[in-house]
Design a protein around this motif. Sequence first.
Motif, PDB file in Angstrom:
ATOM      1  N   PRO A 128       3.401   5.062  -0.270  1.00 20.95           N
ATOM      2  CA  PRO A 128       2.361   4.235  -0.901  1.00 20.95           C
ATOM      3  C   PRO A 128       2.847   2.805  -1.111  1.00 20.95           C
ATOM      4  O   PRO A 128       4.028   2.568  -1.403  1.00 20.95           O
ATOM      5  CB  PRO A 128       2.130   4.932  -2.254  1.00 20.95           C
ATOM      6  CG  PRO A 128       2.631   6.326  -2.055  1.00 20.95           C
ATOM      7  CD  PRO A 128       3.767   6.232  -1.084  1.00 20.95           C
ATOM      8  N   ILE A 129       1.943   1.844  -0.951  1.00 20.62           N
ATOM      9  CA  ILE A 129       2.299   0.439  -1.126  1.00 20.62           C
ATOM     10  C   ILE A 129       2.863   0.196  -2.518  1.00 20.62           C
ATOM     11  O   ILE A 129       3.844  -0.530  -2.691  1.00 20.62           O
ATOM     12  CB  ILE A 129       1.065  -0.461  -0.888  1.00 20.62           C
ATOM     13  CG1 ILE A 129       0.638  -0.379   0.581  1.00 20.62           C
ATOM     14  CG2 ILE A 129       1.366  -1.909  -1.270  1.00 20.62           C
ATOM     15  CD1 ILE A 129      -0.623  -1.142   0.901  1.00 20.62           C
ATOM     16  N   SER A 130       2.262   0.834  -3.518  1.00 19.80           N
ATOM     17  CA  SER A 130       2.736   0.654  -4.891  1.00 19.80           C
ATOM     18  C   SER A 130       4.170   1.156  -5.045  1.00 19.80           C
ATOM     19  O   SER A 130       4.974   0.566  -5.773  1.00 19.80           O
ATOM     20  CB  SER A 130       1.820   1.391  -5.874  1.00 19.80           C
ATOM     21  OG  SER A 130       1.769   2.775  -5.575  1.00 19.80           O
ATOM     22  N   GLU A 133       6.468  -1.435  -3.459  1.00 20.24           N
ATOM     23  CA  GLU A 133       6.563  -2.606  -4.330  1.00 20.24           C
ATOM     24  C   GLU A 133       7.496  -2.324  -5.509  1.00 20.24           C
ATOM     25  O   GLU A 133       8.317  -3.167  -5.875  1.00 20.24           O
ATOM     26  CB  GLU A 133       5.172  -3.001  -4.832  1.00 20.24           C
ATOM     27  CG  GLU A 133       4.284  -3.600  -3.749  1.00 20.24           C
ATOM     28  CD  GLU A 133       2.874  -3.868  -4.242  1.00 20.24           C
ATOM     29  OE1 GLU A 133       2.520  -3.349  -5.335  1.00 20.24           O
ATOM     30  OE2 GLU A 133       2.128  -4.578  -3.548  1.00 20.24           O
ATOM     31  N   ASN A 134       7.360  -1.146  -6.096  1.00 20.12           N
ATOM     32  CA  ASN A 134       8.237  -0.764  -7.208  1.00 20.12           C
ATOM     33  C   ASN A 134       9.683  -0.652  -6.758  1.00 20.12           C
ATOM     34  O   ASN A 134      10.607  -0.998  -7.505  1.00 20.12           O
ATOM     35  CB  ASN A 134       7.783   0.562  -7.825  1.00 20.12           C
ATOM     36  CG  ASN A 134       6.498   0.437  -8.613  1.00 20.12           C
ATOM     37  OD1 ASN A 134       6.164  -0.642  -9.094  1.00 20.12           O
ATOM     38  ND2 ASN A 134       5.774   1.528  -8.740  1.00 20.12           N
ATOM     39  N   ASN A 137      10.997  -4.151  -6.465  1.00 18.83           N
ATOM     40  CA  ASN A 137      11.188  -4.716  -7.808  1.00 18.83           C
ATOM     41  C   ASN A 137      12.439  -4.155  -8.485  1.00 18.83           C
ATOM     42  O   ASN A 137      13.180  -4.890  -9.139  1.00 18.83           O
ATOM     43  CB  ASN A 137       9.963  -4.438  -8.682  1.00 18.83           C
ATOM     44  CG  ASN A 137       8.743  -5.216  -8.231  1.00 18.83           C
ATOM     45  OD1 ASN A 137       8.862  -6.234  -7.546  1.00 18.83           O
ATOM     46  ND2 ASN A 137       7.559  -4.748  -8.593  1.00 18.83           N
TER      47      ASN A 137
END
Length: 219
Positions: A128-130, A133-134, A137
């Motif tokens: 998943p893109i999220s 991204e996490n 980060n």
Amino acid sequence: MNTTEIKKVRKGSSDKRAKIMAAARDLFLSEGFDRSSVDAVAAKAGVSKRTVYDYYGDKQNLLLAVVEETSGAVLDMIKQGISDYLSEFEDLEQALILFCEQFVVSANGSSDYSALIRLVTMEEANLPISFLENLDNSTEERLIRRFTEFGENGLLNVPDPELATKHFAALTFLMVFNQPTKIGNLHNEQTKRIITEGVRAFLRAYGQRAIYHKNEELS
């Protein structure tokens, strides 16, 4: 159930998780996510298919767990580098160069780093893109925090520490890793030159000279 029995159960559970994770990682890297079945993971780990489902729910969650666990080793490399070179130093340029050199050596000697890069590259469509991204980060968080502190101390001019961190990585160790041939050995002068010139370019943009130059333009 006494304390001894509880410890045995917990240890067994931990052992099974480790075997499942190792089996899944090997299969995802060698066969790919889509061609790796839960049955194959269970067989390689020496556990039942039900155990895999009980621990991870489904194959998608297992992939996320493998990537997340593998990224932990990369986080440890960054933490160690910050502790060794970016906590106390006399010369910021030299400290940043040493930090990058240590990270390159650690990453090139780490099966976890190469596995993480391969998994994220091969299975991007299944992540998943999220989640990605996490992941970005979390790997950048400690450097962002350190660059923020450097800004507060007047060592850097970083109005956007997150962007500065991305620029720093792109100019230094990521540029080393993105070379067409593997040049990560620090005896290779090209590797040293990339890191040194990358740090200097970063400091020209974000260092004290950038602060002084900005103040001269305003005066």
